[in-house]
Scaffold this motif. Sequence first.
Motif, PDB file in Angstrom:
ATOM      1  N   TRP A  35       0.850  -1.190   0.000  1.00 25.39           N
ATOM      2  CA  TRP A  35       0.000   0.000   0.000  1.00 25.39           C
ATOM      3  C   TRP A  35       0.886   1.241   0.000  1.00 25.39           C
ATOM      4  O   TRP A  35       1.919   1.298   0.683  1.00 25.39           O
ATOM      5  N   PRO A  36       0.532   2.267  -0.765  1.00 22.18           N
ATOM      6  CA  PRO A  36       1.413   3.423  -0.985  1.00 22.18           C
ATOM      7  C   PRO A  36       1.862   4.171   0.261  1.00 22.18           C
ATOM      8  O   PRO A  36       2.945   4.769   0.266  1.00 22.18           O
ATOM      9  N   PHE A  37       1.077   4.140   1.347  1.00 21.88           N
ATOM     10  CA  PHE A  37       1.438   4.944   2.514  1.00 21.88           C
ATOM     11  C   PHE A  37       2.783   4.541   3.106  1.00 21.88           C
ATOM     12  O   PHE A  37       3.429   5.336   3.796  1.00 21.88           O
ATOM     13  N   HIS A  38       3.244   3.315   2.867  1.00 25.06           N
ATOM     14  CA  HIS A  38       4.525   2.861   3.418  1.00 25.06           C
ATOM     15  C   HIS A  38       5.689   3.745   2.950  1.00 25.06           C
ATOM     16  O   HIS A  38       6.732   3.798   3.615  1.00 25.06           O
ATOM     17  N   ASP A  39       5.518   4.419   1.832  1.00 26.60           N
ATOM     18  CA  ASP A  39       6.591   5.270   1.306  1.00 26.60           C
ATOM     19  C   ASP A  39       6.958   6.403   2.262  1.00 26.60           C
ATOM     20  O   ASP A  39       8.072   6.916   2.216  1.00 26.60           O
ATOM     21  N   VAL A  40       6.026   6.806   3.120  1.00 25.35           N
ATOM     22  CA  VAL A  40       6.307   7.923   4.026  1.00 25.35           C
ATOM     23  C   VAL A  40       7.485   7.617   4.939  1.00 25.35           C
ATOM     24  O   VAL A  40       8.227   8.514   5.355  1.00 25.35           O
ATOM     25  N   PHE A  41       7.694   6.335   5.263  1.00 25.35           N
ATOM     26  CA  PHE A  41       8.758   5.978   6.199  1.00 25.35           C
ATOM     27  C   PHE A  41      10.156   6.193   5.614  1.00 25.35           C
ATOM     28  O   PHE A  41      11.142   6.146   6.349  1.00 25.35           O
ATOM     29  N   ASN A  42      10.227   6.446   4.313  1.00 25.27           N
ATOM     30  CA  ASN A  42      11.510   6.704   3.660  1.00 25.27           C
ATOM     31  C   ASN A  42      11.756   8.190   3.417  1.00 25.27           C
ATOM     32  O   ASN A  42      12.797   8.555   2.859  1.00 25.27           O
ATOM     33  N   THR A  43      10.826   9.037   3.823  1.00 24.55           N
ATOM     34  CA  THR A  43      10.997  10.467   3.570  1.00 24.55           C
ATOM     35  C   THR A  43      11.921  11.102   4.601  1.00 24.55           C
ATOM     36  O   THR A  43      12.049  10.629   5.733  1.00 24.55           O
ATOM     37  N   ASP A  44      12.569  12.194   4.194  1.00 27.10           N
ATOM     38  CA  ASP A  44      13.454  12.924   5.110  1.00 27.10           C
ATOM     39  C   ASP A  44      12.679  13.452   6.311  1.00 27.10           C
ATOM     40  O   ASP A  44      13.182  13.450   7.438  1.00 27.10           O
TER      41      ASP A  44
END
Length: 199
Positions: free
Chosen positions: A103-112
């Motif tokens: 699910w796309p929300f997991h990408d937030v954990f890689n943000t600065d």
Amino acid sequence: MREVFAQTIRDPRFSIADGTFEKSANVPDGWADVVFGATAFHWTRDYVAAVKELNRVLKPDGVVIFIWQLEDRDTDGWAKDMWELGDVYQHQTGNYKTHFMDWPFHDVFNTDEYKQHFKAPEKEHIDYYSEGTDDIVIARFKTWSKIASLEPQKQSEVAQQLKDVLTSRADTKQWLDKEKGTFKVPMHTPVITIRRVSQ
């Protein structure tokens, strides 16, 4: 859900206010010990803004706990067939990912922004079962986003398809009380805990 909460919880310690993950309602800085999000964070429109807001409202050692109530799609039987039926309509959203970890929300954990304020997410799953009946399972199925957005007649048709699945696959139900029609609903609940970085 909020309406049901308001109708059933009678406790002066609770209050309800409009707000989103990106902008909470009049919550002071550094107020919260813990923030819970139940089957909700994946609907956030701006994950980076949500991370900023979570960081703002939490105390220095504050914690965020996200959970999702999901039937176990990996069990062989009626639950798997239910997911396959639902997937036909969920895929019509155009951005649906079958597996929770995609699910796309997991990408937030890689943000600065996330890394600046929070430690690496702690991810786990809790397997258990809830008590269900055909009516309870169908009612819950009708809350799935794409099923809920169908025209009423189409929604009724899909609900009937699920009822047919529950009938034809009754041999795969783990009965709690067959006479009352209650059986185990296998659940596979993802839990993600995030903790603030010491600042």
